[in-house]
Design an enzyme around this catalytic site. Structure first.
Site, mmCIF file in Angstrom:
data_model
loop_
_atom_site.group_PDB
_atom_site.id
_atom_site.type_symbol
_atom_site.label_atom_id
_atom_site.label_comp_id
_atom_site.label_asym_id
_atom_site.label_seq_id
_atom_site.Cartn_x
_atom_site.Cartn_y
_atom_site.Cartn_z
ATOM 1 N N LYS A 11 0.816 -1.213 0.000
ATOM 2 C CA LYS A 11 0.000 0.000 0.000
ATOM 3 C C LYS A 11 0.857 1.274 0.000
ATOM 4 O O LYS A 11 2.062 1.230 0.300
ATOM 5 C CB LYS A 11 -0.925 -0.028 1.213
ATOM 6 N N TYR A 51 -12.475 -1.777 -4.140
ATOM 7 C CA TYR A 51 -12.971 -1.980 -2.773
ATOM 8 C C TYR A 51 -14.496 -1.870 -2.689
ATOM 9 O O TYR A 51 -15.027 -1.632 -1.608
ATOM 10 C CB TYR A 51 -12.322 -0.973 -1.827
ATOM 11 N N ASN A 114 -1.973 -0.064 6.926
ATOM 12 C CA ASN A 114 -1.537 -1.396 7.370
ATOM 13 C C ASN A 114 -0.624 -2.106 6.368
ATOM 14 O O ASN A 114 -0.531 -3.328 6.351
ATOM 15 C CB ASN A 114 -2.741 -2.257 7.771
ATOM 16 N N HIS A 117 -2.281 -5.388 1.485
ATOM 17 C CA HIS A 117 -3.584 -6.032 1.320
ATOM 18 C C HIS A 117 -3.339 -7.489 0.961
ATOM 19 O O HIS A 117 -2.387 -7.798 0.250
ATOM 20 C CB HIS A 117 -4.362 -5.360 0.179
ATOM 21 N N GLU A 128 -9.597 -10.095 -7.748
ATOM 22 C CA GLU A 128 -8.611 -9.035 -7.557
ATOM 23 C C GLU A 128 -7.444 -9.179 -8.544
ATOM 24 O O GLU A 128 -6.947 -8.181 -9.070
ATOM 25 C CB GLU A 128 -8.132 -9.045 -6.105
#
Ligand code: CMP
Length: 140
Positions: A11, A51, A114, A117, A128
């Site tokens: 990310k 998302y 975080n 993913h 995805e």
């Protein structure tokens, strides 16, 4: 390939912190092989589409803003039991609750930031992976 592949993104927080190399090293050290990989930046509408499963959640807009705020690495990873093993490798969604030595514990800083993913099911791994990669961009 069901069961053998998962999808990941490094990310924008981890990219900005210079952690890309260490995270890829941790992934390959854990036995995952890269079958496809690209450096890119999502447009806001692309993050919203990726998302969309979360579009009713209160964090959806912030998540999409963040995920389109800078470069990411997207990759398809291969290993037996890929989805489950990768989720163990990255740890809980919240880095503060993730086990020691997991990727999110080491390089994530908050629930939003975080670091990585990981797909949560084989079905989502396929969706995805198809979102980011065409056939010619994948190793067979
Ligand atoms: P990820 O695995 O990319 O899937 C959805 C993301 O939403 C998740 O990681 C978190 O980074 C982010 N997120 C932000 N707030 C929350 C929240 N309250 N609960 C779950 N996920 C959240």
């Amino acid at each position: 390939m069901t069961g053998k592949q998962t999808f990941t993104m490094i990310k924008p927080d981890a990219m900005a912190n210079g952690d890309m190399g260490n995270i890829i090293q941790a992934i390959t050290d854990a036995g995952f092989k890269c079958k496809a990989l690209k450096l890119t930046q999502l447009q806001l509408n692309q993050a919203e589409a990726f998302y969309e499963i979360h579009n009713e959640r209160p964090f959806y807009n912030d998540l999409c803003d963040f995920m389109s705020s800078g470069p990411i690495i997207a990759a398809i990873l291969e290993k037996d039991n890929a989805v489950e093993d990768f989720r163990k490798l990255i740890g809980a969604t919240d880095p503060l609750k993730a086990d020691e030595n997991t990727i999110r514990n080491r390089w994530g800083t908050s629930l939003s930031y975080n670091a990585v993913h990981g797909s949560d099911s084989d079905e989502n791994a396929i969706r995805e992976s198809n979102f980011f990669f065409s056939e010619i961009e994948r190793l067979q």
